[in-house]
Design a protein around this motif. Structure first.
Motif, PDB file in Angstrom:
ATOM      1  N   TYR A  17       0.798  -1.220   0.000  1.00 58.65           N
ATOM      2  CA  TYR A  17       0.000   0.000   0.000  1.00 58.65           C
ATOM      3  C   TYR A  17       0.836   1.277   0.000  1.00 58.65           C
ATOM      4  O   TYR A  17       0.296   2.370   0.120  1.00 58.65           O
ATOM      5  CB  TYR A  17      -0.955   0.012   1.202  1.00 58.65           C
ATOM      6  N   SER A  18       2.159   1.142  -0.129  1.00 61.40           N
ATOM      7  CA  SER A  18       3.017   2.323  -0.211  1.00 61.40           C
ATOM      8  C   SER A  18       4.153   2.047  -1.192  1.00 61.40           C
ATOM      9  O   SER A  18       4.310   0.926  -1.680  1.00 61.40           O
ATOM     10  CB  SER A  18       3.572   2.702   1.170  1.00 61.40           C
ATOM     11  N   ASN A  19       4.954   3.069  -1.470  1.00 54.59           N
ATOM     12  CA  ASN A  19       5.994   2.976  -2.489  1.00 54.59           C
ATOM     13  C   ASN A  19       7.379   2.962  -1.848  1.00 54.59           C
ATOM     14  O   ASN A  19       7.677   3.801  -0.996  1.00 54.59           O
ATOM     15  CB  ASN A  19       5.887   4.153  -3.459  1.00 54.59           C
ATOM     16  N   SER A 163      -1.717  -9.095 -10.975  1.00 59.90           N
ATOM     17  CA  SER A 163      -2.692  -8.826  -9.913  1.00 59.90           C
ATOM     18  C   SER A 163      -3.917  -9.723 -10.035  1.00 59.90           C
ATOM     19  O   SER A 163      -4.517 -10.104  -9.029  1.00 59.90           O
ATOM     20  CB  SER A 163      -3.119  -7.351  -9.947  1.00 59.90           C
ATOM     21  N   GLU A 164      -4.296 -10.076 -11.271  1.00 62.78           N
ATOM     22  CA  GLU A 164      -5.482 -10.894 -11.486  1.00 62.78           C
ATOM     23  C   GLU A 164      -5.199 -12.383 -11.361  1.00 62.78           C
ATOM     24  O   GLU A 164      -6.020 -13.142 -10.830  1.00 62.78           O
ATOM     25  CB  GLU A 164      -6.083 -10.599 -12.868  1.00 62.78           C
ATOM     26  N   LEU A 165      -4.039 -12.817 -11.841  1.00 60.90           N
ATOM     27  CA  LEU A 165      -3.754 -14.246 -11.929  1.00 60.90           C
ATOM     28  C   LEU A 165      -2.800 -14.744 -10.851  1.00 60.90           C
ATOM     29  O   LEU A 165      -2.855 -15.913 -10.462  1.00 60.90           O
ATOM     30  CB  LEU A 165      -3.172 -14.575 -13.311  1.00 60.90           C
ATOM     31  N   ASP A 168      -0.932 -13.081  -5.075  1.00 64.20           N
ATOM     32  CA  ASP A 168      -0.106 -13.199  -3.869  1.00 64.20           C
ATOM     33  C   ASP A 168       1.390 -13.074  -4.165  1.00 64.20           C
ATOM     34  O   ASP A 168       2.217 -13.245  -3.268  1.00 64.20           O
ATOM     35  CB  ASP A 168      -0.372 -14.548  -3.191  1.00 64.20           C
ATOM     36  N   SER A 169       1.723 -12.781  -5.405  1.00 60.24           N
ATOM     37  CA  SER A 169       3.130 -12.701  -5.794  1.00 60.24           C
ATOM     38  C   SER A 169       3.801 -11.458  -5.210  1.00 60.24           C
ATOM     39  O   SER A 169       3.159 -10.435  -4.959  1.00 60.24           O
ATOM     40  CB  SER A 169       3.271 -12.665  -7.319  1.00 60.24           C
ATOM     41  N   LYS A 195      -4.122  -2.265  -6.506  1.00 59.54           N
ATOM     42  CA  LYS A 195      -4.217  -3.717  -6.659  1.00 59.54           C
ATOM     43  C   LYS A 195      -3.557  -4.470  -5.509  1.00 59.54           C
ATOM     44  O   LYS A 195      -3.565  -5.698  -5.480  1.00 59.54           O
ATOM     45  CB  LYS A 195      -3.566  -4.141  -7.977  1.00 59.54           C
ATOM     46  N   HIS A 196      -2.981  -3.745  -4.560  1.00 61.25           N
ATOM     47  CA  HIS A 196      -2.335  -4.336  -3.394  1.00 61.25           C
ATOM     48  C   HIS A 196      -1.233  -5.332  -3.795  1.00 61.25           C
ATOM     49  O   HIS A 196      -1.211  -6.484  -3.338  1.00 61.25           O
ATOM     50  CB  HIS A 196      -3.361  -5.017  -2.480  1.00 61.25           C
ATOM     51  N   LEU A 197      -0.337  -4.858  -4.633  1.00 58.77           N
ATOM     52  CA  LEU A 197       0.809  -5.664  -5.039  1.00 58.77           C
ATOM     53  C   LEU A 197       2.006  -5.350  -4.146  1.00 58.77           C
ATOM     54  O   LEU A 197       2.372  -4.186  -3.965  1.00 58.77           O
ATOM     55  CB  LEU A 197       1.177  -5.383  -6.497  1.00 58.77           C
TER      56      LEU A 197
END
Length: 226
Positions: A17-19, A163-165, A168-169, A195-197
């Protein structure tokens, strides 16, 4: 997430959620860090020189995704293709009509094979129930890059696929931000956070992005946080 690098006193912490940007100004150390991460992820080299710890202090670096060059995004990596195949298979199975239609076509192909085998004075056996995923592998389904598509669009599309497939990466992206304009970097980070990556940028130099926590390793390997 905490990235621990042997020789550094502090962990590099990042989240979904942050950079966060790790800037390594010493060229040899920068090259060494990227090479080590690459061999751990791609060559399955077992070493504790660099580890990536999740919330349960489990080292997940070997299963992370590593991007070293934005022009060579692997849209057909094994994890990504497998996820695409699995997703297509699930969609067909979940749609009863499509599932029946697929099986009917497979039966039709099986009949062609059986008819062709009648010319031989031999007994044959083959698997007559072909899974969608195996069919996709057999026809070599893959993602084709549009060579005329702008790099920024390709990069965003890659993040969307992940993000779609593979939601959890954990992504480690190196040597990429200098290829984008400031507003593009801002949009990339907005999308990544939306996308919470879990994503960490690693650069040797960065001049056009202040909206991030920066872990800076200078030429003397002295570490500061900005």
């Amino acid at each position: 997430m905490k990235l621990n690098i042997m020789g550094l006193d502090e962990s590099i912490e990042f989240n979904d959620y942050s950079n966060t940007v790790l800037i390594i100004k010493e060229p040899k150390f920068y090259s060494h860090v990227l090479k080590t991460i690459s061999t751990i992820i791609n060559d399955k080299n077992k070493t504790n020189e660099i580890v990536l710890l999740d919330d349960k202090d489990k080292n997940i670096l070997p299963k992370s995704l590593f991007i070293l060059n934005p022009f060579e995004l692997d849209l057909n990596s094994k994890p990504l293709l497998k996820a695409i195949y699995t997703d297509i298979q699930s969609k067909i199975i979940d749609d009863g009509d499509l599932d029946i239609e697929f099986k009917e076509h497979i039966q039709f192909l099986n009949q062609i094979i059986e008819n062709s085998l009648e010319d031989y004075n031999l007994d044959f056996d083959f698997d007559q129930e072909l899974l969608v995923e195996n069919y996709l592998k057999a026809i070599g389904l893959k993602v084709v890059k549009d060579m005329d598509e702008p790099l920024y669009n390709t990069f965003i599309n890659y993040l969307e696929l992940i993000s779609e497939l593979l939601p959890d990466s954990v992504l480690i992206i190196a040597n990429c931000l200098e290829y984008f304009e400031h507003d593009q970097i801002v949009e990339i980070c907005k999308y990544k956070n939306y996308k919470h990556l879990n994503l960490l940028f690693i650069e040797s130099y960065l001049s056009n992005f202040d909206e991030a926590t920066k872990y800076i390793i200078d030429e003397d390997l002295f570490q500061v946080i900005e």
